[in-house]
Design an enzyme around this catalytic site. Structure first.
Site, PDB file in Angstrom:
ATOM      1  N   GLU A  98      -3.865   0.760   5.229  1.00  0.00           N
ATOM      2  CA  GLU A  98      -4.409   2.107   5.318  1.00  0.00           C
ATOM      3  C   GLU A  98      -5.375   2.241   6.485  1.00  0.00           C
ATOM      4  O   GLU A  98      -6.016   1.274   6.888  1.00  0.00           O
ATOM      5  CB  GLU A  98      -5.135   2.457   4.009  1.00  0.00           C
ATOM      6  CG  GLU A  98      -4.154   2.529   2.852  1.00  0.00           C
ATOM      7  CD  GLU A  98      -4.785   2.872   1.515  1.00  0.00           C
ATOM      8  OE1 GLU A  98      -4.057   3.378   0.653  1.00  0.00           O
ATOM      9  OE2 GLU A  98      -5.988   2.628   1.329  1.00  0.00           O
ATOM     10  N   CYS A 125     -11.093   4.544  11.068  1.00  0.00           N
ATOM     11  CA  CYS A 125     -11.445   3.292  10.403  1.00  0.00           C
ATOM     12  C   CYS A 125     -10.144   2.482  10.280  1.00  0.00           C
ATOM     13  O   CYS A 125      -9.180   2.910   9.658  1.00  0.00           O
ATOM     14  CB  CYS A 125     -12.043   3.601   9.033  1.00  0.00           C
ATOM     15  SG  CYS A 125     -12.483   2.147   8.099  1.00  0.00           S
ATOM     16  N   CYS A 132      -7.536  -8.733   1.527  1.00  0.00           N
ATOM     17  CA  CYS A 132      -8.729  -9.417   2.019  1.00  0.00           C
ATOM     18  C   CYS A 132      -8.958 -10.656   1.170  1.00  0.00           C
ATOM     19  O   CYS A 132      -8.814 -10.612  -0.047  1.00  0.00           O
ATOM     20  CB  CYS A 132      -9.948  -8.501   1.923  1.00  0.00           C
ATOM     21  SG  CYS A 132     -11.464  -9.283   2.502  1.00  0.00           S
ATOM     22  N   CYS A 136     -15.130  -9.774  -2.449  1.00  0.00           N
ATOM     23  CA  CYS A 136     -16.404  -9.217  -2.922  1.00  0.00           C
ATOM     24  C   CYS A 136     -16.152  -8.534  -4.260  1.00  0.00           C
ATOM     25  O   CYS A 136     -15.155  -7.831  -4.434  1.00  0.00           O
ATOM     26  CB  CYS A 136     -16.965  -8.220  -1.908  1.00  0.00           C
ATOM     27  SG  CYS A 136     -17.266  -8.977  -0.304  1.00  0.00           S
ATOM     28  N   CYS A 139     -15.591  -4.597  -4.519  1.00  0.00           N
ATOM     29  CA  CYS A 139     -14.711  -3.931  -3.553  1.00  0.00           C
ATOM     30  C   CYS A 139     -13.260  -3.927  -4.020  1.00  0.00           C
ATOM     31  O   CYS A 139     -12.725  -4.957  -4.421  1.00  0.00           O
ATOM     32  CB  CYS A 139     -14.824  -4.631  -2.198  1.00  0.00           C
ATOM     33  SG  CYS A 139     -13.646  -4.041  -0.971  1.00  0.00           S
ATOM     34  N   GLY A 187      -9.637  -5.595   4.896  1.00  0.00           N
ATOM     35  CA  GLY A 187      -9.683  -6.923   5.504  1.00  0.00           C
ATOM     36  C   GLY A 187     -10.940  -7.188   6.300  1.00  0.00           C
ATOM     37  O   GLY A 187     -11.796  -6.328   6.479  1.00  0.00           O
ATOM     38  N   SER A 219     -16.927  -4.667  11.934  1.00  0.00           N
ATOM     39  CA  SER A 219     -17.753  -4.987  10.761  1.00  0.00           C
ATOM     40  C   SER A 219     -17.397  -6.372  10.227  1.00  0.00           C
ATOM     41  O   SER A 219     -16.239  -6.783  10.252  1.00  0.00           O
ATOM     42  CB  SER A 219     -17.493  -3.944   9.680  1.00  0.00           C
ATOM     43  OG  SER A 219     -18.224  -4.247   8.510  1.00  0.00           O
ATOM     44  N   ASN A 243     -25.723  -6.047   1.894  1.00  0.00           N
ATOM     45  CA  ASN A 243     -25.551  -5.744   0.462  1.00  0.00           C
ATOM     46  C   ASN A 243     -26.479  -6.464  -0.508  1.00  0.00           C
ATOM     47  O   ASN A 243     -26.485  -6.143  -1.698  1.00  0.00           O
ATOM     48  CB  ASN A 243     -24.098  -5.979   0.011  1.00  0.00           C
ATOM     49  CG  ASN A 243     -23.132  -5.102   0.789  1.00  0.00           C
ATOM     50  OD1 ASN A 243     -23.535  -4.093   1.350  1.00  0.00           O
ATOM     51  ND2 ASN A 243     -21.869  -5.479   0.834  1.00  0.00           N
ATOM     52  N   CYS A 360     -15.392   4.104   1.515  1.00  0.00           N
ATOM     53  CA  CYS A 360     -15.568   2.662   1.704  1.00  0.00           C
ATOM     54  C   CYS A 360     -15.197   1.891   0.455  1.00  0.00           C
ATOM     55  O   CYS A 360     -15.615   2.245  -0.642  1.00  0.00           O
ATOM     56  CB  CYS A 360     -17.021   2.336   2.003  1.00  0.00           C
ATOM     57  SG  CYS A 360     -17.530   2.840   3.614  1.00  0.00           S
TER      58      CYS A 360
HETATM   59  N1  SAH Z   1     -14.442  -6.335   5.292  1.00  0.00           N
HETATM   60  C1  SAH Z   1     -15.337  -5.717   6.168  1.00  0.00           C
HETATM   61  C2  SAH Z   1     -15.072  -4.247   6.393  1.00  0.00           C
HETATM   62  C3  SAH Z   1     -14.486  -3.465   5.276  1.00  0.00           C
HETATM   63  S1  SAH Z   1     -15.565  -3.047   3.977  1.00  0.00           S
HETATM   64  C4  SAH Z   1     -16.738  -5.935   5.718  1.00  0.00           C
HETATM   65  O1  SAH Z   1     -16.927  -6.374   4.610  1.00  0.00           O
HETATM   66  O2  SAH Z   1     -17.634  -5.711   6.504  1.00  0.00           O
HETATM   67  C5  SAH Z   1     -16.579  -1.806   4.729  1.00  0.00           C
HETATM   68  C6  SAH Z   1     -17.890  -1.589   3.997  1.00  0.00           C
HETATM   69  O3  SAH Z   1     -17.642  -0.962   2.743  1.00  0.00           O
HETATM   70  C7  SAH Z   1     -18.642  -2.857   3.687  1.00  0.00           C
HETATM   71  O4  SAH Z   1     -19.964  -2.737   4.126  1.00  0.00           O
HETATM   72  C8  SAH Z   1     -18.593  -2.970   2.196  1.00  0.00           C
HETATM   73  O5  SAH Z   1     -19.747  -3.616   1.717  1.00  0.00           O
HETATM   74  C9  SAH Z   1     -18.492  -1.539   1.780  1.00  0.00           C
HETATM   75  N2  SAH Z   1     -17.904  -1.305   0.475  1.00  0.00           N
HETATM   76  C10 SAH Z   1     -16.960  -2.021  -0.144  1.00  0.00           C
HETATM   77  N3  SAH Z   1     -16.655  -1.467  -1.343  1.00  0.00           N
HETATM   78  C11 SAH Z   1     -17.434  -0.371  -1.475  1.00  0.00           C
HETATM   79  C12 SAH Z   1     -17.552   0.641  -2.463  1.00  0.00           C
HETATM   80  N4  SAH Z   1     -16.808   0.636  -3.539  1.00  0.00           N
HETATM   81  N5  SAH Z   1     -18.442   1.621  -2.250  1.00  0.00           N
HETATM   82  C13 SAH Z   1     -19.173   1.665  -1.121  1.00  0.00           C
HETATM   83  N6  SAH Z   1     -19.081   0.752  -0.140  1.00  0.00           N
HETATM   84  C14 SAH Z   1     -18.230  -0.254  -0.317  1.00  0.00           C
HETATM   85 FE1  SF4 Z   2     -13.185  -7.854   1.940  1.00  0.00          FE
HETATM   86 FE2  SF4 Z   2     -15.049  -6.271   3.092  1.00  0.00          FE
HETATM   87 FE3  SF4 Z   2     -14.062  -5.685   0.667  1.00  0.00          FE
HETATM   88 FE4  SF4 Z   2     -15.671  -7.779   0.940  1.00  0.00          FE
HETATM   89  S1  SF4 Z   2     -16.215  -5.637   1.295  1.00  0.00           S
HETATM   90  S2  SF4 Z   2     -13.740  -7.758  -0.208  1.00  0.00           S
HETATM   91  S3  SF4 Z   2     -15.077  -8.527   2.938  1.00  0.00           S
HETATM   92  S4  SF4 Z   2     -12.898  -5.717   2.577  1.00  0.00           S
END
Ligand code: SAH
Ligand code: SF4
Length: 391
Positions: A98, A125, A132, A136, A139, A187, A219, A243, A360
């Site tokens: 996506e 984006c 990934c 996390c 996520c 990713g 990022s 975070n 995000c």
């Molecule tokens: N993998 C990369 C980029 C993708 S995530 C990274 O981790 O940096 C992009 C951002 O979205 C990250 O800062 C992550 O912490 C945040 N994120 C992930 N899940 C989220 C959610 N459910 N709500 C808000 N931000 C989130």
């Molecule tokens: Fe992967 Fe970024 Fe999501 Fe963490 S926040 S699981 S690194 S996509």
């Protein structure tokens, strides 16, 4: 688990101009042909060899014989009431990824403050992997596991497909409506470093879309050695998903922290080469009752002392089943106040595309190999070892 696209032919869109020139020379063609093809692919976003109408038919056939174009096909398009568009693309081997388009006027989406407030920006984006491996816990993409890396051509093609579609929709001018790129989709771009670097070369090339490094942000969740490489080998901007302000909490939220702890991560940020006036963006997802107390904000301000930084506070977008909640808005603004009182530049990021699950951490492709219902079944056992490449 298949880690490679089934096709054997190389993706011509993955080749930088110098490599393309060599390949064409090997086929007995003049160097100007390479530039012509590169422009078709990366400036005009040609989806196929047939589109390259000023190339002799025999050359088009010879190219199709030796190479393919792993052009993404639009599987779904979702348009939000706030102008955000989410595309789900299908790769040639049937995977789904996506990209999310965000139009802005004013504000500062990548958060470094070096944009004139009045400039109209159209940001994409971009995803770098199918799924990934970092996992996390909050996520949605993290629940998928890693299916495979994207190749450089597939990373760049998200930009080309989006540009073309935006022109069709009357959003901005051909050939490049997009003004900014953020590598914050599915990713970890630094986990797919070689492909990312090649994709950046394609996207910043003057015969391609010609993005400025000032308008490209990558990022990372905290892969320390690759942060050093990004600083040494490219000029793009860095964003770090922080975070948490203690190792014990960050270990729980972001397993990558067990490998690269906060002190190492901050050290790499301090050492990151910074052009005049630049800042590192620190993303901080606010999770209700987990990391959103005033004491967290105070620790965050202390941690960032001495780093040219800007903090993007992202109120959590709730994902059913992951067990985390969004902070209430008063808590988010109190958190912001603590940072501002300590002279940290920070904003609470407006949630975009919430009505289409484009916000995000909500990127996950249902039904495909990335379906979160398949939960980590495909995940690699070592979350931070380099993933196999698509090429
Ligand atoms: N993998 C990369 C980029 C993708 S995530 C990274 O981790 O940096 C992009 C951002 O979205 C990250 O800062 C992550 O912490 C945040 N994120 C992930 N899940 C989220 C959610 N459910 N709500 C808000 N931000 C989130
Ligand atoms: Fe992967 Fe970024 Fe999501 Fe963490 S926040 S699981 S690194 S996509």
């Amino acid at each position: 688990m298949s880690l490679h696209p089934e096709s054997e032919k190389p993706d011509l869109r993955a080749y930088p101009l110098a490599r393309l020139t060599q390949e064409l020379a090997r086929m007995g063609e003049k160097p100007y042909r390479a530039r012509q093809i590169f422009r078709w692919l990366h400036r005009h976003g040609a989806a196929s060899f047939e589109e390259m109408t000023d190339l002799p038919l025999a050359l088009r056939a010879a190219l199709a014989d030796r190479f393919e174009l792993r052009t993404l096909a639009m599987a779904e398009e979702h348009r939000s009431s706030d102008g955000t568009i989410k595309w789900k693309w299908r790769t040639v081997d049937g995977r789904f990824i996506e990209s999310v388009y965000m139009p802005h006027t004013g504000g500062d989406d990548d958060g470094d403050g070096d944009e004139p407030q009045s400039r109209e920006r159209r940001t994409l984006c971009v995803s770098s992997q199918v799924g990934c491996a970092i996992g996390c816990t909050f996520c949605m993409t993290g629940t998928m596991g890693l299916a495979r890396n994207l190749g450089p051509g597939e990373i760049a093609d998200q930009v080309h497909r989006a540009n073309r579609r935006l022109v069709e929709l009357g959003e901005g001018h051909a050939p490049r409506p997009l003004t900014n790129l953020v590598f914050m989709g599915m990713g970890v771009p630094l986990h797919n470093f070689e492909s990312l670097k090649l994709a950046l070369e394609l996207l910043l090339h003057e015969d391609g879309p010609n993005f400025s490094h000032r308008h490209v942000t990558v990022s990372t969740s905290g892969l320390v050695p690759q942060i050093r490489r990004l600083g040494a080998e490219t000029q793009v901007k860095l964003a770090v998903s922080l975070n948490a302000t203690t190792d014990s909490l960050r270990d729980q939220l972001m397993p990558v922290n067990r490998r690269f702890a906060l002190a190492d991560l901050l050290q790499a940020c301090r050492a990151f080469p910074m052009k005049q006036g630049r800042r590192i963006t620190f993303e901080y997802v606010l999770l209700r009752g987990v990391n959103d107390a005033d004491a967290d904000a105070a620790r965050l301000a202390d941690m960032l002392r001495g780093i040219p930084a800007k903090v993007n506070l992202i109120p959590y977008n709730e994902n059913p089943g992951l067990g985390f909640g969004a902070p209430d808005p008063a808590r988010a603004s109190a958190f912001l106040d603590v940072l501002v009182a300590r002279n940290v530049t920070a904003v609470v990021r407006r949630n975009r595309g919430g009505d289409i699950a484009a916000a995000c951490g909500q990127l996950a492709a249902e039904g495909g190999p990335g379906d979160p219902r398949r939960r980590r079944r495909d995940a690699s056992s070592d979350p931070v070892s380099p993933a196999p490449s698509a090429n």
